[in-house]
Design a protein around this motif. Structure first.
Motif, mmCIF file in Angstrom:
data_model
loop_
_atom_site.group_PDB
_atom_site.id
_atom_site.type_symbol
_atom_site.label_atom_id
_atom_site.label_comp_id
_atom_site.label_asym_id
_atom_site.label_seq_id
_atom_site.Cartn_x
_atom_site.Cartn_y
_atom_site.Cartn_z
ATOM 1 N N THR A 1 -17.526 4.572 90.305
ATOM 2 C CA THR A 1 -16.963 4.639 91.658
ATOM 3 C C THR A 1 -15.860 3.607 91.851
ATOM 4 O OG1 THR A 1 -19.055 5.444 92.579
ATOM 5 C CG2 THR A 1 -17.503 4.394 94.103
ATOM 6 N N LEU A 2 -16.150 2.390 91.447
ATOM 7 C CA LEU A 2 -15.177 1.311 91.657
ATOM 8 C C LEU A 2 -13.889 1.579 90.893
ATOM 9 C CD1 LEU A 2 -17.543 -1.788 91.477
ATOM 10 C CD2 LEU A 2 -16.329 -0.936 93.491
ATOM 11 N N GLU A 3 -14.020 2.242 89.761
ATOM 12 C CA GLU A 3 -12.813 2.474 88.971
ATOM 13 C C GLU A 3 -11.931 3.566 89.557
ATOM 14 O OE1 GLU A 3 -14.255 2.940 85.012
ATOM 15 O OE2 GLU A 3 -14.327 0.777 84.650
ATOM 16 N N ARG A 4 -12.412 4.215 90.592
ATOM 17 C CA ARG A 4 -11.534 5.167 91.280
ATOM 18 C C ARG A 4 -10.757 4.483 92.390
ATOM 19 N NH1 ARG A 4 -14.777 10.424 92.616
ATOM 20 N NH2 ARG A 4 -12.646 10.925 93.237
ATOM 21 N N LEU A 5 -11.064 3.241 92.635
ATOM 22 C CA LEU A 5 -10.333 2.489 93.656
ATOM 23 C C LEU A 5 -9.143 1.789 93.003
ATOM 24 C CD1 LEU A 5 -13.367 0.972 95.589
ATOM 25 C CD2 LEU A 5 -12.118 3.095 96.011
ATOM 26 N N PRO A 6 -8.201 1.285 93.805
ATOM 27 C CA PRO A 6 -6.997 0.669 93.236
ATOM 28 C C PRO A 6 -7.352 -0.497 92.326
ATOM 29 C CG PRO A 6 -6.802 0.873 95.614
ATOM 30 C CD PRO A 6 -8.191 1.269 95.261
ATOM 31 N N ALA A 7 -6.553 -0.706 91.306
ATOM 32 C CA ALA A 7 -6.737 -1.849 90.420
ATOM 33 C C ALA A 7 -5.384 -2.374 89.969
ATOM 34 C CB ALA A 7 -7.592 -1.459 89.229
ATOM 35 N N ASP A 8 -4.399 -2.233 90.842
ATOM 36 C CA ASP A 8 -3.036 -2.660 90.514
ATOM 37 C C ASP A 8 -2.995 -4.154 90.320
ATOM 38 O OD1 ASP A 8 -3.005 -0.141 91.424
ATOM 39 O OD2 ASP A 8 -1.489 -0.446 92.977
ATOM 40 N N LEU B 1 -6.910 3.777 100.409
ATOM 41 C CA LEU B 1 -7.284 2.926 99.287
ATOM 42 C C LEU B 1 -8.771 3.019 98.971
ATOM 43 C CD1 LEU B 1 -5.283 -0.181 100.471
ATOM 44 C CD2 LEU B 1 -4.638 1.386 98.645
ATOM 45 N N GLU C 1 -20.730 10.245 96.939
ATOM 46 C CA GLU C 1 -20.352 8.985 96.320
ATOM 47 C C GLU C 1 -20.366 7.854 97.361
ATOM 48 O OE1 GLU C 1 -16.700 9.843 94.477
ATOM 49 O OE2 GLU C 1 -17.044 8.599 92.714
ATOM 50 N N THR D 1 -18.620 -3.685 85.218
ATOM 51 C CA THR D 1 -18.819 -3.326 86.616
ATOM 52 C C THR D 1 -18.419 -4.472 87.532
ATOM 53 O OG1 THR D 1 -20.691 -1.991 85.902
ATOM 54 C CG2 THR D 1 -20.466 -2.395 88.256
ATOM 55 N N ARG E 1 -11.707 -6.562 90.864
ATOM 56 C CA ARG E 1 -10.384 -5.958 90.805
ATOM 57 C C ARG E 1 -10.134 -5.080 92.031
ATOM 58 N NH1 ARG E 1 -8.352 -6.135 85.671
ATOM 59 N NH2 ARG E 1 -10.473 -6.250 84.863
ATOM 60 N N ARG F 1 -10.858 8.218 98.497
ATOM 61 C CA ARG F 1 -10.998 8.337 97.042
ATOM 62 C C ARG F 1 -12.425 8.687 96.635
ATOM 63 N NH1 ARG F 1 -6.834 4.746 94.132
ATOM 64 N NH2 ARG F 1 -5.256 4.461 95.752
ATOM 65 N N GLU G 1 -24.013 1.942 86.362
ATOM 66 C CA GLU G 1 -23.007 2.812 85.751
ATOM 67 C C GLU G 1 -22.285 3.640 86.807
ATOM 68 O OE1 GLU G 1 -20.671 3.305 82.888
ATOM 69 O OE2 GLU G 1 -22.367 1.923 82.906
ATOM 70 N N LEU H 1 -21.927 2.781 89.905
ATOM 71 C CA LEU H 1 -21.080 1.856 90.669
ATOM 72 C C LEU H 1 -19.771 1.616 89.932
ATOM 73 C CD1 LEU H 1 -20.563 -0.076 92.981
ATOM 74 C CD2 LEU H 1 -21.867 -1.824 91.769
ATOM 75 N N ARG H 2 -19.882 1.418 88.628
ATOM 76 C CA ARG H 2 -18.663 1.176 87.863
ATOM 77 C C ARG H 2 -17.710 2.361 87.978
ATOM 78 N NH1 ARG H 2 -16.566 2.544 83.689
ATOM 79 N NH2 ARG H 2 -18.359 3.704 82.895
ATOM 80 N N SER I 1 -7.263 -5.857 94.891
ATOM 81 C CA SER I 1 -6.138 -4.935 95.085
ATOM 82 C C SER I 1 -6.117 -4.389 96.505
ATOM 83 C CB SER I 1 -6.233 -3.764 94.110
ATOM 84 O OG SER I 1 -6.246 -4.235 92.792
#
Lengths: 170, 170
Positions: free
Chosen positions: B142-149, A126, A135, A16, A22, A130, B137, B139-140, A26
């Motif tokens: 949610t954050l993983e739906r944001l950009p991570a390029d 961004l 959420e 997390t 990250r 999303r 969990e 939060l994780r 980004s």
DNA sequence: CGGAGATCGTTGCGCGCGCAACGGAGTCCT
DNA sequence: AGGACTCCGTTGCGCGCGCAACGATCTCCG
């Protein structure tokens, strides 16, 4: 040896935390690139936003430094740059011969409006778009349980300039 | 004129976005201060962590630059600093006379272990311990739906050095 | 083999910014 | 009034870092 405060981050915690870093990195990089097309940095943008929102669109530098994540010296140089580009003007502050008022010019107003559209679109693409409403609300609640301090440790009322410093969130 | 893509951020969106910025800024500032007590910057720390985790605790600079949010030039100078302080050594890379291997010294290992405890404690205090398992969990997710390029736009296979650049998340 | 192109680490340059210190100006207290 | 603090904006200095360009080297292909 049941629970008790651990001394390591669990895999879930680590994942997390890394997702947090990250995502922030980004998004910020993209927003920075977007603003560069308007010849503005993120700090420039923040300062100009403070000015549009201010009564009469004018603020003292020290107020800017409190509103934004910059020290007084940072504000001095940033404002100097904005002035060179004709986006703000500096006039002596009425009633305080130490200071000045930073005022938004017509060009500055136009610039911040254009940049604001770009920036807003970026944040939507961004970030906001999303996440669905629920959420978003849960994310806000979660984030508000994390630190949100303006600066480091508070300042003892010592001598001269020393103090908690300017940088607070923007 | 019902919904359709808006052109402004709703108050809820804005509040969440601001909470995101605020939390990141506050936490990072604190972590930075903590590491300063070990005479390390956040980037120093990231690089050292990559080294401890690497097989034989050694990596090429270019691999470091890919693993961490720094360009090759940034790595060059950062590693030079670490070497001056005796935390790493640079030896010629076997089988590639252009490059070298950055290896962790005993002092470096000790330093990163001590700093790691501090840093881990900071992340727990400021982040992990403030959230319960479910919150973490969600939060994780949610954050993983944001950009991570990792970087900006991908690089066309043009000439010389040009390319998508090094900086990827750390 | 030889040449074109890609990759590696380094370096000069510039930017953004904080820290510390300064002079000028305001404020407060006796 | 006058002195002691405090506050304002500026400036010199240093740090961290990206960009662009360089020489040396590796790789691939004719």
């Amino acid at each position: 040896m049941p629970p008790g405060p651990r001394h390591t981050l669990s895999p879930a915690e680590l994942a997390t935390w890394e997702a947090f870093l990250r995502a922030h990195a980004s998004i910020m990089r993209r927003l920075e690139q977007d603003l560069a097309a308007h010849d503005l940095t993120l700090s420039d943008y923040d300062v100009l936003v403070q000015l549009v929102q201010a009564p009469d669109r004018r603020l003292r530098p020290v107020e800017l430094s409190r509103a934004v994540l910059l020290t007084r010296s940072g504000i001095t140089r940033l404002v100097a740059g904005l002035e060179r580009h004709g986006l703000v003007e500096r006039i002596p502050a009425p009633g305080d011969r130490r200071g000045q008022l930073v005022t938004l010019t017509a060009a500055g107003l136009e610039r911040i409006r254009a940049a604001g559209r770009t920036h807003g679109r970026g944040i939507r693409e961004l970030f906001a778009d999303r996440l669905d409403a629920g959420e978003l609300e849960r994310l806000r609640a979660t984030l508000e349980r994390l630190p949100a301090d303006p600066a480091g440790s508070p300042a003892p009322a010592t001598g001269g300039d020393l103090g908690g410093g300017a940088p607070g969130p923007g």
